[in-house]
Design a protein around this motif. Structure first.
Motif, PDB file in Angstrom:
ATOM      1  N   ILE A 117       0.931  -1.153  -0.011  1.00  0.00           N
ATOM      2  CA  ILE A 117      -0.067  -0.026  -0.041  1.00  0.00           C
ATOM      3  C   ILE A 117       0.955   1.286   0.077  1.00  0.00           C
ATOM      4  CG2 ILE A 117      -1.681   1.362   1.192  1.00  0.00           C
ATOM      5  CD1 ILE A 117      -2.666  -1.222   2.304  1.00  0.00           C
ATOM      6  N   THR A 118       1.984   1.603   0.769  1.00  0.00           N
ATOM      7  CA  THR A 118       2.979   2.613   0.774  1.00  0.00           C
ATOM      8  C   THR A 118       3.469   2.510  -0.489  1.00  0.00           C
ATOM      9  OG1 THR A 118       2.983   2.093   3.195  1.00  0.00           O
ATOM     10  CG2 THR A 118       4.713   3.310   2.121  1.00  0.00           C
ATOM     11  N   PHE A 119       3.966   1.531  -1.224  1.00  0.00           N
ATOM     12  CA  PHE A 119       4.559   1.577  -2.352  1.00  0.00           C
ATOM     13  C   PHE A 119       3.609   2.329  -3.489  1.00  0.00           C
ATOM     14  CE2 PHE A 119       5.372  -0.292  -6.507  1.00  0.00           C
ATOM     15  CZ  PHE A 119       6.660   0.396  -6.923  1.00  0.00           C
ATOM     16  N   TYR A 120       2.589   1.692  -3.442  1.00  0.00           N
ATOM     17  CA  TYR A 120       1.476   2.283  -4.497  1.00  0.00           C
ATOM     18  C   TYR A 120       1.200   3.763  -4.367  1.00  0.00           C
ATOM     19  CZ  TYR A 120       0.689  -2.299  -6.679  1.00  0.00           C
ATOM     20  OH  TYR A 120       0.945  -3.366  -7.228  1.00  0.00           O
ATOM     21  N   MET A 121       0.984   4.070  -2.763  1.00  0.00           N
ATOM     22  CA  MET A 121       0.813   5.460  -2.676  1.00  0.00           C
ATOM     23  C   MET A 121       1.981   6.615  -2.843  1.00  0.00           C
ATOM     24  SD  MET A 121      -1.371   5.104   0.869  1.00  0.00           S
ATOM     25  CE  MET A 121      -1.342   6.791   1.595  1.00  0.00           C
ATOM     26  N   ARG A 122       3.113   5.988  -2.468  1.00  0.00           N
ATOM     27  CA  ARG A 122       4.418   6.634  -2.723  1.00  0.00           C
ATOM     28  C   ARG A 122       4.660   6.965  -4.300  1.00  0.00           C
ATOM     29  NH1 ARG A 122       6.943  10.704  -2.212  1.00  0.00           N
ATOM     30  NH2 ARG A 122       9.268  10.579  -1.656  1.00  0.00           N
ATOM     31  N   SER A 123       4.377   5.905  -5.016  1.00  0.00           N
ATOM     32  CA  SER A 123       4.895   5.991  -6.402  1.00  0.00           C
ATOM     33  C   SER A 123       3.602   6.342  -7.204  1.00  0.00           C
ATOM     34  CB  SER A 123       5.301   4.608  -7.064  1.00  0.00           C
ATOM     35  OG  SER A 123       4.279   3.570  -6.695  1.00  0.00           O
ATOM     36  N   LYS A 124       2.441   6.766  -6.828  1.00  0.00           N
ATOM     37  CA  LYS A 124       1.469   7.023  -7.226  1.00  0.00           C
ATOM     38  C   LYS A 124       0.985   6.241  -8.546  1.00  0.00           C
ATOM     39  CE  LYS A 124       1.959  11.886  -6.192  1.00  0.00           C
ATOM     40  NZ  LYS A 124       3.125  12.735  -6.364  1.00  0.00           N
ATOM     41  N   LEU A 125       0.861   4.904  -8.136  1.00  0.00           N
ATOM     42  CA  LEU A 125       0.738   3.806  -9.097  1.00  0.00           C
ATOM     43  C   LEU A 125      -0.744   3.346  -8.532  1.00  0.00           C
ATOM     44  CD1 LEU A 125       3.683   1.801  -9.798  1.00  0.00           C
ATOM     45  CD2 LEU A 125       2.530   3.268 -11.376  1.00  0.00           C
ATOM     46  N   TRP A 126      -1.810   3.646  -9.102  1.00  0.00           N
ATOM     47  CA  TRP A 126      -3.248   3.232  -8.558  1.00  0.00           C
ATOM     48  C   TRP A 126      -3.421   2.279  -9.675  1.00  0.00           C
ATOM     49  CZ3 TRP A 126      -3.382   5.004  -4.095  1.00  0.00           C
ATOM     50  CH2 TRP A 126      -2.530   6.088  -3.864  1.00  0.00           C
ATOM     51  N   PRO A 127      -4.535   1.402  -9.232  1.00  0.00           N
ATOM     52  CA  PRO A 127      -5.100   0.371 -10.304  1.00  0.00           C
ATOM     53  C   PRO A 127      -5.751   1.186 -11.282  1.00  0.00           C
ATOM     54  CG  PRO A 127      -5.776  -0.170  -8.082  1.00  0.00           C
ATOM     55  CD  PRO A 127      -4.778   1.106  -8.143  1.00  0.00           C
ATOM     56  N   PHE A 128      -5.536   0.634 -12.665  1.00  0.00           N
ATOM     57  CA  PHE A 128      -6.115   1.023 -13.928  1.00  0.00           C
ATOM     58  C   PHE A 128      -5.752   2.320 -14.185  1.00  0.00           C
ATOM     59  CE2 PHE A 128      -9.544  -1.440 -11.706  1.00  0.00           C
ATOM     60  CZ  PHE A 128      -9.476  -2.583 -12.685  1.00  0.00           C
ATOM     61  N   LYS A 129      -4.379   2.925 -13.662  1.00  0.00           N
ATOM     62  CA  LYS A 129      -3.871   4.093 -14.152  1.00  0.00           C
ATOM     63  C   LYS A 129      -3.287   4.146 -15.283  1.00  0.00           C
ATOM     64  CE  LYS A 129      -0.729   7.548 -12.006  1.00  0.00           C
ATOM     65  NZ  LYS A 129       0.288   8.074 -13.223  1.00  0.00           N
TER      66      LYS A 129
END
Length: 173
Positions: A117-129
């Protein structure tokens, strides 16, 4: 106001590493490097700060361990003590050896899931981005170095041509 960037394409990771070192030695700021695979040592060559994700992983593991200890103490000692296999249920310390697997599993569970979760938030990689690559060839076989232009377009072009760039483009960012 949109800024102009120069994009230099390379077809080999070793040539890219040498180019990054030459550009940094010439005191130019590299905005981003896009690669089809991870290049070992590229972050150090670009002068990026070390990541602090390991510290957060340790803290998440500590949170998981704390929750495991509090949960087992409440459930198995205070709320509903049970005599399972002749083990005493009078104190947490007497039962702790049988709780070690649960403590380990919850430590790993919390560290792993919260790190994702932290990695996705920090790198701004959201599902379907949608992908933000400036050129689709960087996902296949080319490496791209992006440098912002500050009234030094010709100097950057000649520097990048001398570093082995196979293609040099200028675009709006």
């Amino acid at each position: 106001m949109a800024s102009k960037v120069i994009q230099a394409f390379y077809n080999d990771d070793d040539i890219l590493m040498l180019a990054v070192k030459k550009v940094k030695a010439a005191k130019h700021h590299i905005e981003e490097v896009y690669c089809p695979f991870p290049v070992h040592g590229l972050d150090k060559a670009m002068g990026l700060a070390p990541t602090r994700l390991a510290i957060t992983s340790f803290l998440y593991g500590c949170i998981g361990l704390t929750i495991a200890i509090v949960m087992m103490n409440y459930i198995m000692i205070e709320d509903w003590p049970q005599d399972i296999g002749g083990k005493p249920s009078f104190s947490y310390l007497e039962n702790m050896p049988s709780f070690v697997p649960i403590m380990f599993e919850l430590t790993v569970f919390f560290a792993a899931h919260l790190m994702v979760i932290t990695f996705y938030m920090r790198s701004k990689l959201w599902p379907f981005k949608q992908a933000e690559n400036p050129d689709v060839r960087t996902t296949d076989d080319l490496f791209l170095m992006e440098i912002e232009i500050h009234d030094n377009e010709e100097e950057l072009k000649s520097l990048l041509a001398n570093t082995g760039a196979v293609e040099i483009n200028i675009s709006e960012k």
